[in-house]
Motif scaffolding. Structure first.
Motif, PDB file in Angstrom:
ATOM      1  N   GLN A   1      15.659  55.840  44.214  1.00 57.80           N
ATOM      2  CA  GLN A   1      14.842  55.458  45.362  1.00 57.80           C
ATOM      3  C   GLN A   1      15.131  54.037  45.836  1.00 57.80           C
ATOM      4  OE1 GLN A   1      10.646  56.453  45.322  1.00 57.80           O
ATOM      5  NE2 GLN A   1      11.000  57.990  43.749  1.00 57.80           N
ATOM      6  N   ILE A   2      15.405  53.153  44.912  1.00 59.90           N
ATOM      7  CA  ILE A   2      15.619  51.741  45.265  1.00 59.90           C
ATOM      8  C   ILE A   2      16.888  51.563  46.104  1.00 59.90           C
ATOM      9  CG2 ILE A   2      15.873  49.400  44.358  1.00 59.90           C
ATOM     10  CD1 ILE A   2      14.381  50.472  41.820  1.00 59.90           C
ATOM     11  N   PRO A   3      18.078  51.998  45.615  1.00 56.74           N
ATOM     12  CA  PRO A   3      19.266  51.851  46.471  1.00 56.74           C
ATOM     13  C   PRO A   3      19.184  52.696  47.735  1.00 56.74           C
ATOM     14  CG  PRO A   3      19.777  53.150  44.510  1.00 56.74           C
ATOM     15  CD  PRO A   3      18.424  52.558  44.297  1.00 56.74           C
ATOM     16  N   SER A   4      18.508  53.853  47.664  1.00 58.43           N
ATOM     17  CA  SER A   4      18.384  54.697  48.857  1.00 58.43           C
ATOM     18  C   SER A   4      17.619  53.973  49.959  1.00 58.43           C
ATOM     19  CB  SER A   4      17.681  56.008  48.505  1.00 58.43           C
ATOM     20  OG  SER A   4      17.471  56.789  49.660  1.00 58.43           O
ATOM     21  N   ASN A   5      16.494  53.343  49.614  1.00 59.56           N
ATOM     22  CA  ASN A   5      15.726  52.625  50.624  1.00 59.56           C
ATOM     23  C   ASN A   5      16.459  51.390  51.132  1.00 59.56           C
ATOM     24  OD1 ASN A   5      13.402  54.192  51.000  1.00 59.56           O
ATOM     25  ND2 ASN A   5      12.097  52.389  50.921  1.00 59.56           N
ATOM     26  N   MET A   6      17.184  50.723  50.229  1.00 59.66           N
ATOM     27  CA  MET A   6      17.979  49.573  50.645  1.00 59.66           C
ATOM     28  C   MET A   6      19.054  50.015  51.644  1.00 59.66           C
ATOM     29  SD  MET A   6      18.345  47.776  46.891  1.00 59.66           S
ATOM     30  CE  MET A   6      19.601  46.599  47.382  1.00 59.66           C
ATOM     31  N   LEU A   7      19.672  51.162  51.377  1.00 59.01           N
ATOM     32  CA  LEU A   7      20.698  51.693  52.268  1.00 59.01           C
ATOM     33  C   LEU A   7      20.090  52.127  53.598  1.00 59.01           C
ATOM     34  CD1 LEU A   7      23.602  52.712  52.762  1.00 59.01           C
ATOM     35  CD2 LEU A   7      22.933  54.865  51.663  1.00 59.01           C
ATOM     36  N   LEU A   8      18.889  52.727  53.539  1.00 61.82           N
ATOM     37  CA  LEU A   8      18.246  53.230  54.757  1.00 61.82           C
ATOM     38  C   LEU A   8      17.975  52.109  55.750  1.00 61.82           C
ATOM     39  CD1 LEU A   8      17.091  55.813  56.040  1.00 61.82           C
ATOM     40  CD2 LEU A   8      14.882  55.211  55.044  1.00 61.82           C
ATOM     41  N   ASN A   9      17.758  50.899  55.263  1.00 61.85           N
ATOM     42  CA  ASN A   9      17.502  49.768  56.145  1.00 61.85           C
ATOM     43  C   ASN A   9      18.715  49.418  56.997  1.00 61.85           C
ATOM     44  OD1 ASN A   9      15.872  47.551  57.098  1.00 61.85           O
ATOM     45  ND2 ASN A   9      17.116  46.182  55.824  1.00 61.85           N
ATOM     46  N   TYR A  10      19.908  49.880  56.561  1.00 57.84           N
ATOM     47  CA  TYR A  10      21.132  49.535  57.293  1.00 57.84           C
ATOM     48  C   TYR A  10      21.823  50.759  57.901  1.00 57.84           C
ATOM     49  CZ  TYR A  10      20.490  45.006  55.149  1.00 57.84           C
ATOM     50  OH  TYR A  10      19.951  43.801  54.769  1.00 57.84           O
ATOM     51  N   VAL A  11      21.325  51.954  57.591  1.00 54.88           N
ATOM     52  CA  VAL A  11      21.896  53.167  58.176  1.00 54.88           C
ATOM     53  C   VAL A  11      21.550  53.225  59.661  1.00 54.88           C
ATOM     54  CG1 VAL A  11      21.710  55.682  58.208  1.00 54.88           C
ATOM     55  CG2 VAL A  11      21.910  54.490  56.040  1.00 54.88           C
ATOM     56  N   LYS A  12      22.543  53.510  60.496  1.00 50.85           N
ATOM     57  CA  LYS A  12      22.325  53.553  61.943  1.00 50.85           C
ATOM     58  C   LYS A  12      21.600  54.822  62.372  1.00 50.85           C
ATOM     59  CE  LYS A  12      24.351  49.654  62.876  1.00 50.85           C
ATOM     60  NZ  LYS A  12      23.539  48.493  63.359  1.00 50.85           N
ATOM     61  N   ARG A  13      21.764  55.905  61.624  1.00 52.98           N
ATOM     62  CA  ARG A  13      21.148  57.183  61.967  1.00 52.98           C
ATOM     63  C   ARG A  13      20.325  57.712  60.788  1.00 52.98           C
ATOM     64  NH1 ARG A  13      21.101  57.617  67.377  1.00 52.98           N
ATOM     65  NH2 ARG A  13      23.171  57.230  68.286  1.00 52.98           N
ATOM     66  N   PRO A  14      19.110  57.175  60.586  1.00 55.37           N
ATOM     67  CA  PRO A  14      18.252  57.674  59.500  1.00 55.37           C
ATOM     68  C   PRO A  14      17.973  59.171  59.613  1.00 55.37           C
ATOM     69  CG  PRO A  14      17.386  55.614  60.386  1.00 55.37           C
ATOM     70  CD  PRO A  14      18.497  56.036  61.292  1.00 55.37           C
TER      71      PRO A  14
END
Length: 531
Positions: free
Chosen positions: A114-127
Motif C-alpha cells: 500500500q505504501i509504494p502504491s500510494n506514493m506511485l499514485l501521486n505521480y501517475v498521470k492516469r489513476p
C-alpha cells in the motif's frame, strides 16, 4: 477567395458558439477587462452554481464506480470465509491453523504494497487506468483461486491477490482527497454535506454492503451450483465472483477521473475550477513542489508523530474488528444450516451500511471527528459483552449487529488522516498508505485470535478484541488532544498559521484564483484541523 473567407467566418462562428456554450454551462468563468477568462469570485452565486455542477458530474460517475469496486473487493477477499462452509477446507486438506494462515497471508503483500502504491499514485498521470488495471488483476487472481488443489496453491493466490488489492482502498481515499474538500457541499445536489467525509463513507459502505451481498450471492451459488459440470460449488463461487470483478475493472478505466488537470471527461474550465476549490480548502494549491519527491513525502510522513499515532490506533482498531474475517463462522454459532447462516449474515451489514452513511452525515453537520469514530467501537465492546454473557440466539444475533456497526468508525479513519496531513500531496499520499498499510497488521494478528477450539463462545477472542478497542480509544483521545492544542495555537497567534505555509503552493493558489499573494495568505489563516 470569398468562399474561403465565408468558410473561415463560419468556422470561427461555430468555435465561438461552442466556447460560449462551455462557459455558460460552467457558469464560474467571466471575462475581465483584458478579455481573459477568469474564475468568478469565491462566495459568489455564480461560483456556487458552477461548483454544484462540477460536483454533480463527479458524483454521478465516481461514487457509484468506487462503491461497486469496493463491493467486489471484499467479496473477492472474503469469499474464502464462505467457501469454508461448503467443503473448501476439507477438499484442500488443510487444518484450522493452516486456514488461519491462509487468511493472514494476504496481508503479507497487502500491507507493505500500500505504501509504494500510494506514493506511485501521486505521480501517475492516469489513476483511472492504474486502479482499473489493479481491479482486473485481482479479479483474475480471485477466479484462479477456484482451480487450486492444495495448501500451496491457495496460499499463492492469496499472496498475489494482496498486491493489486493494496492499490484500491488507500488509493481511492487519496483520489477522493484530490477532488473533494472538507467544506459543506451538495451530495448528488440534494443535501449539504462535508464533501470528503461523506463521499468516503459512501465508499466504505461498499465494504459493508459487500459483506451482505457477498453472503447472499454465496448462499445462492453454494446452494445451487454444487456438482455442476463436475465442479464443487465453492469453486464456482470464485469463478463467478472473479469474472464479475474483471468486467467492473475494465468499466472503471473509463468511469473514474484522473487528476484535476487531465481528466478526459472534464473541460479545461472545469479542471481549473476543481484546482481552485482545493486551493481554497487548505489555503495552498494541492500540488507538489520541485523538491517534494515521493521519498521526501514518505520521510515527512514517518517523522510526523501524528502519523505514528494513527498507525498504532488503526492496528488496534482492526484487531478489535478482525471478527469480519470470521463473520459467517460466528453467525454459524446460532445453530442453523449453511444457507440460513449466510442469509442471517446479511442483515447486520445492511444495517451497518445505512448507519455508516448516517454517521458520516451527522459528523459533517457537526464538524466533529473523534466521537463519530470511537463511539462505534464502544458499540462493538457492548456487543462482545452481550455475546460473552449469553448463548441465546436472540442475544447473539443482536451482538452481531453491534459488531458490524463498529466498522462505521473505520470508514472515516483515513479521512481524519487526510484532514490532519493535507499538504504536500506526497506526504498525504504516504501517510494514508502508511496508516492503512501498517494498520492492517491488526487483521494479520486477528486471523489467529479466532481459533476453532475456542468456539462456539469465542471468549478469549472477544476479550482480546475488546482490549484492543479500549487501547485504540485511548490513543484517539491523545490525537484529539494534540489537534485541539494546535488549533488553539493558531487561534492565539495569526503568525502561527503562516509557519506551515509553503510559499510556492500559496502562490499557485493565488494564480489559480486570480488574486494577489497577500489575499491568498489571508485565506491561509483560516485553516484549522478537524478533531
Amino acid at each position: 477567395m470569398s468562399i474561403r473567407r465565408g468558410d473561415d467566418k463560419e468556422k470561427i462562428s461555430i468555435e465561438e458558439t461552442q466556447l460560449r456554450s462551455q462557459q455558460e454551462d460552467l457558469g464560474s468563468f467571466h471575462r475581465d477587462a483584458d478579455g481573459k477568462d477568469d474564475l468568478a469570485p469565491l462566495g459568489s452565486e455564480e461560483r456556487a452554481v458552477a461548483e454544484k455542477k462540477l460536483l454533480r458530474k463527479l458524483d454521478y460517475r465516481l461514487l457509484p464506480t468506487v462503491f461497486i469496486i469496493y463491493v467486489m473487493n471484499y467479496i473477492d477477499r472474503n469469499g474464502i470465509t464462505t467457501a469454508r462452509l461448503k467443503g473448501m477446507q476439507e477438499d484442500l486438506g488443510i487444518n484450522d491453523v493452516q486456514y488461519a494462515t491462509v487468511i493472514a497471508i494476504l496481508y503479507a503483500t497487502y500491507c507493505p504494497a500500500q505504501i509504494p502504491s500510494n506514493m506511485l499514485l501521486n505521480y501517475v498521470k492516469r489513476p483511472s487506468l492504474y486502479i482499473g488495471a489493479c481491479v482486473v488483476a485481482w479479479g483474475m487472481t480471485s477466479a484462479l483461486t477456484g482451480v487450486t488443489k492444495d495448501l500451496g496453491g491457495i496460499i499463492a493466490c492469496r499472496l498475489f491477490i494482496g498486491l493489486p488489492e493494496a492499490a484500491f482502498y488507500p488509493g481511492t481515499v487519496y483520489l477522493l482527497s484530490r477532488w473533494y474538500t472538507k467544506k459543506a457541499s451538495m451530495i448528488l445536489c440534494f443535501t449539504p454535506l462535508n464533501e470528503l467525509a461523506f463521499r468516503s463513507a459512501v465508499l466504505y459502505a461498499g465494504l459493508l454492503i459487500s459483506n451482505a451481498f457477498g453472503a447472499l450471492i454465496a448462499a445462492g451459488i453454494l446452494a445451487n451450483m454444487e456438482g455442476k459440470r463436475g465442479i464443487r460449488a465453492w469453486r464456482w463461487l470464485f469463478f463467478i465472483e472473479g469474472a464479475i470483478t474483471i468486467c467492473v475493472g475494465f468499466a472503471s478505466m473509463w468511469l473514474l477521473p484522473d487528476n484535476t488537470d487531465n481528466t478526459r471527461w472534464l473541460s479545461k474550465a472545469e479542471q481549473r475550477l476543481a484546482q481552485a476549490r482545493l486551493s481554497d480548502d487548505a489555503g495552498e494549491a494541492d500540488r507538489d513542489n520541485a523538491d517534494d519527491s515521493a521519498w521526501r513525502g514518505l520521510k515527512l510522513a514517518i517523522k510526523d508523530p501524528l502519523v505514528l499515532l494513527f498507525i498504532v490506533t488503526t492496528i488496534l482498531q482492526l484487531l478489535g474488528l478482525s471478527f469480519v474475517n470470521f463473520f459467517p463462522t460466528l453467525t454459524g454459532t446460532l445453530g442453523f444450516n449453511t444457507t440460513v447462516t449466510l442469509l442471517l449474515a446479511a442483515p447486520p451489514w445492511l444495517v451497518a451500511s445505512v448507519v455508516c452513511c448516517f454517521s458520516a452525515w451527522h459528523m459533517d453537520r457537526t464538524g466533529e471527528r473523534f466521537f463519530h469514530i470511537a463511539s462505534w467501537w464502544w458499540g462493538v465492546i457492548l456487543g462482545f459483552i452481550i455475546a460473552l454473557s449469553t448463548m441465546s440466539v436472540a442475544g447473539r444475533y443482536v451482538s452481531l449487529f453491534l459488531m458490524a456497526c463498529g466498522y462505521c468508525g473505520f470508514a472515516v479513519t483515513l479521512v481524519w488522516v487526510s484532514n490532519t496531513v493535507p499538504r504536500p500531496p506526497s506526504k498525504r499520499a504516504a501517510a494514508i498508505g502508511l496508516v492503512n498499510g501498517f494498520g492492517n497488521l491488526g487483521n494479520v494478528i486477528g486471523s489467529y485470535t479466532w481459533r476453532a477450539e475456542w468456539s462456539p463462545e469465542y471468549r478469549p477472542s472477544m476479550a482480546i478484541s475488546l482490549t484492543a478497542l479500549v487501547l485504540s480509544t485511548l490513543l484517539s483521545v491523545w490525537i484529539r488532544h494534540i489537534l485541539i492544542r494546535r488549533n488553539k495555537k493558531l487561534d492565539e497567534d495569526e503568525k502561527a498559521a503562516m509557519e506551515g505555509a509553503d510559499r510556492e503552493r500559496v502562490e499557485e493558489a493565488a494564480r489559480i484564483e486570480g488574486i494577489t499573494f497577500e489575499q491568498a495568505m489571508e485565506r491561509r489563516k483560516g485553516f484549522r484541523y478537524l478533531y
